[in-house]
Design a protein around this motif. Structure first.
Motif, mmCIF file in Angstrom:
data_model
loop_
_atom_site.group_PDB
_atom_site.id
_atom_site.type_symbol
_atom_site.label_atom_id
_atom_site.label_comp_id
_atom_site.label_asym_id
_atom_site.label_seq_id
_atom_site.Cartn_x
_atom_site.Cartn_y
_atom_site.Cartn_z
ATOM 1 N N ILE A 222 0.491 4.614 -0.630
ATOM 2 C CA ILE A 222 0.015 4.249 -2.053
ATOM 3 C C ILE A 222 0.635 4.728 -3.371
ATOM 4 O O ILE A 222 0.455 5.933 -3.411
ATOM 5 N N LYS A 223 1.377 4.052 -3.853
ATOM 6 C CA LYS A 223 2.402 4.342 -4.742
ATOM 7 C C LYS A 223 1.718 5.270 -6.076
ATOM 8 O O LYS A 223 2.192 6.081 -6.563
ATOM 9 N N SER A 224 0.360 4.977 -6.265
ATOM 10 C CA SER A 224 -0.162 5.520 -7.618
ATOM 11 C C SER A 224 -0.957 6.858 -7.076
ATOM 12 O O SER A 224 -1.273 7.466 -8.078
ATOM 13 N N THR A 311 -8.357 2.102 -7.053
ATOM 14 C CA THR A 311 -6.770 1.532 -6.774
ATOM 15 C C THR A 311 -6.702 0.206 -6.161
ATOM 16 O O THR A 311 -7.199 0.088 -5.070
ATOM 17 N N THR A 312 -6.028 -0.653 -6.671
ATOM 18 C CA THR A 312 -5.855 -2.010 -6.140
ATOM 19 C C THR A 312 -4.591 -1.867 -5.178
ATOM 20 O O THR A 312 -3.475 -1.457 -5.763
ATOM 21 N N LEU A 313 -4.861 -2.104 -4.048
ATOM 22 C CA LEU A 313 -3.579 -2.252 -3.079
ATOM 23 C C LEU A 313 -2.518 -3.173 -3.150
ATOM 24 O O LEU A 313 -3.370 -4.386 -3.051
ATOM 25 N N SER A 314 -1.485 -2.902 -3.374
ATOM 26 C CA SER A 314 -0.520 -4.178 -3.290
ATOM 27 C C SER A 314 -0.159 -4.958 -1.956
ATOM 28 O O SER A 314 -0.858 -4.316 -0.793
ATOM 29 N N LYS A 315 0.348 -5.906 -1.874
ATOM 30 C CA LYS A 315 0.389 -6.459 -0.372
ATOM 31 C C LYS A 315 1.279 -5.594 0.286
ATOM 32 O O LYS A 315 0.958 -5.533 1.731
ATOM 33 N N LYS A 316 2.462 -5.041 -0.249
ATOM 34 C CA LYS A 316 3.321 -4.281 0.539
ATOM 35 C C LYS A 316 2.516 -3.292 1.058
ATOM 36 O O LYS A 316 2.820 -2.611 2.225
ATOM 37 N N GLU A 317 1.873 -2.373 0.032
ATOM 38 C CA GLU A 317 1.345 -1.279 0.663
ATOM 39 C C GLU A 317 0.129 -1.568 1.687
ATOM 40 O O GLU A 317 -0.169 -0.806 2.754
ATOM 41 N N THR A 318 -0.345 -2.842 1.686
ATOM 42 C CA THR A 318 -1.351 -3.054 2.664
ATOM 43 C C THR A 318 -0.752 -3.296 4.064
ATOM 44 O O THR A 318 -1.220 -2.744 4.826
#
Length: 642
Positions: A222-224, A311-318
């Protein structure tokens, strides 16, 4: 002490208050206090039938069969520490059922004792109501009720009493337990403390440690999030330090902790997220699942924490969180064992890890990170001079290629590939690959180290320091990264910061006499490189290093060289492989210039993979001016593709 047995016991935790602050004010006095602390405990424990389970940094855990003995021990301890030189100590005591296993003690009693100790003031002895009831009528033991406290991980509030001592009048105001950081903490910064193995099988320790590392890896996707590396959090395993103190030391806003209990093919995992500054519980969950569902649990923990921290996960992170590295639990467990061993970096453990990784990929030929782990054992052994690098480099690349074919987007595999390019002298490709690896998994502190070393060797010192700082944020407690950062600072003429960091390593080594001597010797060499002979001699004296003292006073390096000669003579007698590069480094550190230069030239002729290390000026070299290295470095640069 019986092995694998339950018994009723009284557990005592003792801890020096404000030890970190003491080290900053006067490290010599601080070390004297911790030595006095340990000596007194050893003497009194013998007298009152106490069993010292563990000394940990600035604290100690002691087991008693009698609560009266434990309280008498605590009183004697505080009375002694109230005399000059005073030592500000706080003590917590609780009793109950404990599990004894191979010299260690486990159970809720241990946790509660540590939490009670953390609440006690300097000079104070806090006891639980259970202990109070056992000693209330004992002559010479007077106690008063303090408060009722809800302790972390304890369902029922605990009534706490203070044992009165003559020493209690001393408040030890010289040192504050509050150490407020001077920087803003990232609200999305997290440290995952080592999950506690509460299985009856102590052999499952690797599984709980592996789970800790895998959850760190999941959160790092999770980048953030800023997630502290496993190396830094492992020092808090079995530590009674309060969450707030740990959060401050690691510079994080939140702490994740939990436990693992495995029985056959079932596993129970509990996890809770705590706000470090306030000890507020933000989230908690328990998972009772089949053990082969372990990856789903890791994913659920990461997703839950993302939700709690808004934190909202991006499609890539998911998608990355959904990735399952293997469905073969045998392969996974072998991989975990290997991963934990390879971190130790010594030859014996690297070779043992290699065998485990080999077994893992034999069990699952599609397990990409196990292949990259296997490759790392060859690369680390080659670079560190444990084995002849010629065949190792080929074997490393073979396994990297397999891993890339299975999962080209793995940050770990990209790290291995970058390290292979680095040792193959293709630095252009190595730098690109290292940066790609970090973009895929920003929690790999080893990649920051390798990239920073490469950049400094290229002469990009400011960029190297920037990368070192990024690595320190991820893994603030990794000594090897800090040592290399100190070298970079010294080469950047930042003597003050270099010395400050080295003194930090000395403080960390306070509990290890041999390591402490080594750290003082390093500080001595650092001062010598800055032409500060007075401080260099003082540090060498603290290290007890007669060789350095003789060299500083007389220019005679014979003692230092004799130690190196003896070491390599023993290696030769055992028929071990000897790296010309690493033998040269040892002779350079001993001041034996001619022998060192001869070894370096031999290493270049053999194209040993670590020769590029010599492109970085090393303050530990004695009797070797950098100009002496001009021809050496010129030869090395001719083989590198920058």
């Amino acid at each position: 002490m019986a092995e694998n047995s339950h018994q009723l016991a009284t557990i005592l935790f003792a801890d020096i208050v404000g030890y970190t602050a003491m080290m900053q004010v006067d490290e010599t006095a601080a070390l004297e206090k911790i030595n006095r602390f340990r000596q007194v405990i050893n003497v009194i424990a013998d007298e009152l039938n106490g069993t010292i389970i563990q000394f940990y940094g600035d604290g100690c855990l002691v087991l008693f069969n009698s609560s009266t003995d434990a309280v008498e021990f605590a009183k004697l301890l505080q009375d002694d520490f109230a005399e000059e030189p005073k030592v500000p100590v706080r003590i917590g005591i609780h009793m109950g059922d404990v599990l004894l296993n191979q010299g260690n003690v486990f159970g809720d009693v241990v946790n509660i004792s540590s939490r009670i100790q953390a609440l006690a003031p300097a000079g104070g002895i806090y006891i639980s109501e259970t202990v109070y009831r056992n000693v209330a009528n004992k002559k010479g033991i007077d106690s008063v009720f303090v408060k009722e406290e809800k302790l972390k991980n304890v369902k029922v509030p605990i009534r706490i009493y203070e044992v009165l001592t003559a020493a209690r009048q001393f408040l030890f105001q010289s040192y504050s337990t509050e150490e407020t950081p001077e920087y803003a903490i990232n609200e999305n910064s997290i440290a995952v403390l080592p999950f506690t193995n509460i299985s009856r099988d102590a052999e499952q320790e690797y599984f709980s440690d592996g789970l800790t590392e895998d959850i760190i890896a999941q959160l790092s996707k999770i980048k953030s999030f800023k997630v502290i590396s496993r190396t830094s959090v492992m020092q808090y395993k079995h530590s009674p330090k309060p969450i707030k103190e740990i959060g401050t030391e690691l510079g994080v806003a939140s702490i994740l902790e939990g436990s693992v209990q495995r029985s056959g093919d079932k596993v129970r995992i509990t996890a809770q997220l705590i706000k470090a500054a306030t000890d507020e519980h933000l989230w908690a969950e328990s998972y009772d699942r089949p053990v082969n569902d372990i990856f789903s649990i890791q994913r659920e923990v990461a997703v839950a924490i993302a939700s709690v921290l808004n934190t909202t996960l991006s499609k890539k992170e998911t998608q990355e969180l959904d990735h399952v590295p293997t469905v073969n639990m045998k392969a996974y467990e072998l991989y975990l064992r290997g991963k934990l061993l390879v971190e130790k970096r010594n030859k014996t453990d690297i070779l043992a890890a290699r065998e485990l990784f080999q077994q893992s990929v034999t069990s699952d030929k599609t397990f990409a990170v196990a292949y990259s782990g296997l490759a790392d054992t060859y690369l680390l052994s080659a670079f560190r001079g444990y084995e002849n690098p010629m065949e190792l480099m080929w074997l490393a690349k073979k396994n990297i290629d397999i891993a890339l074919g299975l999962d080209p987007s793995s940050g770990e595999t990209q790290a291995s590939l970058g390290y292979w390019y680095h040792q193959s002298f293709d630095w252009h490709a190595a730098e690109i690959t290292y940066r790609r690896s970090i973009s895929l998994n920003a929690n790999q502190s080893n990649v920051y180290l390798w990239l920073a070393i490469l950049l400094e060797a290229k002469g990009e010192r400011e960029e190297a320091l920037k990368i070192y700082n990024q690595g320190s944020e991820v893994n603030p407690m990794w000594d090897y990264l800090t040592k290399n950062k100190i070298k970079a600072l010294a080469n950047n003429n930042n003597a003050e910061e270099a010395v400050r960091l080295q003194k930090g390593l000395i403080e960390k080594a306070a509990h290890d006499p041999e390591l402490l001597k080594k750290r003082y010797a390093e500080l001595s060499r650092l001062y010598w490189s800055f032409n500060d002979k007075t401080e260099a001699l003082a540090a060498a004296t603290k290290a007890g290093n007669k060789g350095l003292i003789k060299f500083y006073n007389e220019g005679d390096y014979s003692i230092l060289q004799h130690e190196v000669d003896k070491h390599y003579d023993e290696m030769k007698s055992r028929g071990e492989y000897i790296s010309q590069m690493w033998m040269g480094l040892d002779y350079a550190n001993a001041g034996a210039r001619d022998k060192a230069l001869e070894c370096f030239n031999n290493a270049i002729a053999l194209k040993e993979t670590a020769i590029t290390f010599l492109l970085i000026r090393d303050y530990e070299f004695l009797n070797i001016k950098y100009l002496s290295m001009a021809l050496i470095t010129r030869k090395i640069k001719q083989v590198v593709n920058f």
